[in-house]
Design a protein around this motif. Structure first.
Motif: not given
Length: 257
Positions: A177, A198-199, A201, A230-231, A234, A254-255, A257
């Motif tokens: 994080s 996954e979140h 770059k 992804p946004g 990131a 993959e996180e 969800r």
């Protein structure tokens, strides 16, 4: 002129052999004592709890160095910067531990002191350590021979360096994080697995010699792999990986969800 040379008697030979044995034993004892150990304890397995609170630190630099054994690092409790249990047969001489706080940075070095004589029947050391999940940490791990597992959890690592001679390595950054982290992993012989979030770059550069290569969740070929952000805002991971012999796996987790 010939000088007669008489052969030593059996009694003289026995005395000489006894003297050589006593001198050799004394030298061996002296080396063991100078090495910091004592007879009868070098091979005795034990455990040593480790707790380093470092309450005044804003961030940390942690260097862990082992000659041989297993290192397991994970995200732990908030009560201390570094904690865990050290188990093995080479606790005598004691481990080298250095700690200092400079300008809000807690600098820790934990090193395994290698004895002069190694009993091949000794069990390898095992270091099971936990990092503070809320404090930024620049982490360095070195191991000559043995497995390494690093599970960042939510600990906001700011950099990660792993250097291993021989042994399997698992680096789990799926829960990382932080904001930006350079990652360098070098291993001579052993399988290597890297799990990525996954979140983030991601930009990864890989060199591996003999072994299979499995890449999942990233784009690229010939050792250069990327993953788009992804946004906006990131976090960024920059990886440099070098492996001699062994299978390599790198995949994005993959996180839920």
């Amino acid at each position: 002129m010939n000088i007669p040379c008489a052969a030593p008697s059996l009694k003289q030979l026995a005395v000489w052999l006894l003297a050589i044995t006593l001198v050799s034993w004394s030298l061996g004892m002296l080396i063991v004592i100078l090495d910091g150990g004592s007879p009868g304890t070098q091979g005795a397995e034990g455990s040593l709890p480790l707790v380093i609170p470092c309450p005044d630190a804003d961030n940390a630099m942690i260097a862990i160095e082992m000659e041989s054994g297993t290192i397991n690092l994970s995200s732990g409790e908030t009560g201390s910067l570094l904690s865990g249990m050290i188990t093995g047969s080479r606790l005598t001489p004691p481990l080298h531990l250095a700690e200092a706080v400079v300008n809000g940075t807690c600098m820790i070095t934990l090193k395994q002191n290698q004895p002069v004589f190694i009993d091949p029947l000794d069990e390898d050391d095992s270091w099971d350590l936990s990092l503070n999940p809320g404090l930024p940490v620049a982490l360095s791990v070195e191991n000559g021979a043995g497995d390494i597992t690093v599970n960042s959890g939510t600990t906001p690592l700011t950099s990660l360096l792993i250097d291993a001679g021989a042994g399997n390595i698992l680096v789990n950054l799926s829960g990382w994080s932080g904001v930006h982290m350079p990652v360098s992993v070098t291993v001579g012989i052993g399988d290597l697995t890297i799990l990525l979030p996954e979140h983030a770059k991601i930009a990864a550069s890989l060199e591996n010699g003999i072994g299979t290569r499995t890449i999942s969740g990233l784009d690229g070929v010939n050792g250069q792999y990327t993953r788009s952000a992804p946004g906006p805002g990131a976090p960024v991971l920059s990886l440099s990986v070098s492996q001699g012999v062994g299978d390599f796996t790198m995949r994005v987790v993959e996180e839920e969800r």
